[in-house]
Design a protein around this motif. Structure first.
Motif, mmCIF file in Angstrom:
data_model
loop_
_atom_site.group_PDB
_atom_site.id
_atom_site.type_symbol
_atom_site.label_atom_id
_atom_site.label_comp_id
_atom_site.label_asym_id
_atom_site.label_seq_id
_atom_site.Cartn_x
_atom_site.Cartn_y
_atom_site.Cartn_z
ATOM 1 N N ILE A 194 -1.131 -2.498 -8.789
ATOM 2 C CA ILE A 194 -0.741 -1.546 -9.829
ATOM 3 C C ILE A 194 0.116 -2.288 -10.850
ATOM 4 N N GLY A 195 -0.283 -2.202 -12.106
ATOM 5 C CA GLY A 195 0.456 -2.874 -13.173
ATOM 6 C C GLY A 195 -0.164 -2.516 -14.505
ATOM 7 N N ASP A 228 -0.984 6.610 -9.008
ATOM 8 C CA ASP A 228 -0.329 5.436 -8.414
ATOM 9 C C ASP A 228 0.472 5.831 -7.175
ATOM 10 N N VAL A 229 1.192 6.925 -7.293
ATOM 11 C CA VAL A 229 2.009 7.396 -6.163
ATOM 12 C C VAL A 229 1.120 7.710 -4.962
ATOM 13 N N VAL A 237 -2.033 -2.708 1.775
ATOM 14 C CA VAL A 237 -0.869 -3.123 0.991
ATOM 15 C C VAL A 237 -1.137 -2.808 -0.475
ATOM 16 N N VAL A 238 -0.171 -2.222 -1.138
ATOM 17 C CA VAL A 238 -0.233 -1.995 -2.580
ATOM 18 C C VAL A 238 0.830 -2.871 -3.231
ATOM 19 N N CYS A 239 0.412 -3.725 -4.138
ATOM 20 C CA CYS A 239 1.337 -4.587 -4.872
ATOM 21 C C CYS A 239 1.574 -3.999 -6.256
ATOM 22 N N ILE A 240 2.832 -3.926 -6.654
ATOM 23 C CA ILE A 240 3.206 -3.315 -7.931
ATOM 24 C C ILE A 240 4.060 -4.311 -8.713
ATOM 25 N N GLY A 241 3.645 -4.604 -9.954
ATOM 26 C CA GLY A 241 4.468 -5.512 -10.751
ATOM 27 C C GLY A 241 3.726 -6.178 -11.877
#
Length: 306
Positions: A60-61, A125-126, A6-10
């Motif tokens: 990612i943030g 990131d992508v 899982v990748v969390c972005i925010g």
């Protein structure tokens, strides 16, 4: 590049939390019962919840080039979250002032989130998201959905819709998870109809959190029929603070879906994780491990049969 399920972005924040017996009046000096600093943020805390439950997770943030940014990064690393996508940029790290009412555990937030430029994904990131099973975004990470879609990233997308999202488009979202209030604000009327309306916007699963009432989900079966399921809250927790309960819910919900649970089982797992997160003042200290969550649900089941 490390792989993550899982990748969390925010958003990732520094939370300054104080317990008060009541909210202070204007101009009043009102002493706190207790206070502390802790890591926070919607997607960041969901990432910690996933890590506690044994899921390989990356965040990612961005944080500012200040002392708060170092605190936030170190806290995520200490909790087992992969942070190579957490960039340091010029500006102020987001800070939330949180007042928690003693007794009820209800909290009032005063966030400062304007000290950094908008989050933009780079090619690294992508690629990190490309190899994930799920990408989880909050109101800050929401614009990343379009960037990932344009790059052909096939990971399923989960959106925490509890906070307001500008120009919200659910077409690229697989799991839409608002609060009940946010869902009914978007689709006024009966809750069951609101779930159906949200499903019509694109998601295959809509899950609404309901606080002390638990959670409810709607999804479309292979034959096109819409199914709804309401899961009651899990009792047996002394509430210290509700800060982070929703983030814990979303992290645990994804952890359950990753391991193949059906929706009712996943809701039960997520409700319990959200409840257990309320045992501590901040949003992370009491996030449960898999063993703790399993034992708690077993105790709840035994209490229910007595």
């Amino acid at each position: 590049m490390p792989d993550a399920t899982v990748v969390c972005i925010g958003i990732a924040t520094l939370d300054a939390i104080a317990v008060v017996d009541r909210l202070p009046e204007r101009g009043e000096r009102h002493e706190a019962v207790e206070a502390r600093l802790a890591g926070g943020g919607v997607a960041a805390t969901a990432a910690v919840a996933l890590a506690r439950l044994g899921v390989d997770v990356a965040f990612i943030g961005r944080v500012g080039d200040d002392a708060a940014g170092g605190f936030v990064r170190d806290a995520l690393v200490a909790d087992g979250v992969e942070v190579s996508g957490l960039r340091v940029v010029p500006g102020r790290t987001p800070v939330s002032l949180v007042l928690v009412e003693a007794g009820s555990g209800e909290r009032t937030l005063v966030p400062d989130v304007r000290g950094l430029p908008p989050l933009e994904l780079d090619d690294r990131d992508v690629e990190r998201a490309r190899y994930a099973a799920w990408v989880h975004v909050d109101q800050t990470g929401h614009p990343a959905i379009a960037r990932l879609a344009a790059a052909g990233v096939a990971a399923r997308v989960s959106l925490d819709g509890g906070n307001s999202v500008r120009r919200l488009d659910l077409a690229g979202v697989d799991l839409y998870a608002p609060t009940e209030a946010a869902l009914l604000a978007r689709h006024p009327g009966i809750l069951e109809n609101a779930l159906e309306a949200a499903l019509a916007e694109g998601p295959s699963l809509v899950v609404a959190t309901r606080g002390a009432a638990g959670s409810v989900a709607g999804w479309r079966r292979d034959d096109g029929a819409i199914v709804t399921h309401a899961e009651p809250a899990v009792a047996g927790v002394d509430i210290v603070s509700t800060l982070g309960a929703g983030d814990a819910f979303h992290g645990a919900l994804l952890a359950a879906l990753v391991r193949g649970d059906d929706v009712p089982q996943a809701l039960r797992w997520a409700n319990a994780a959200g409840a257990l997160a309320c045992r501590a003042l901040d949003g992370r200290t009491a996030l449960p491990t898999t063993d703790e969550l399993t034992a708690f649900l077993g105790q709840s089941a035994r209490r229910a049969t007595r």
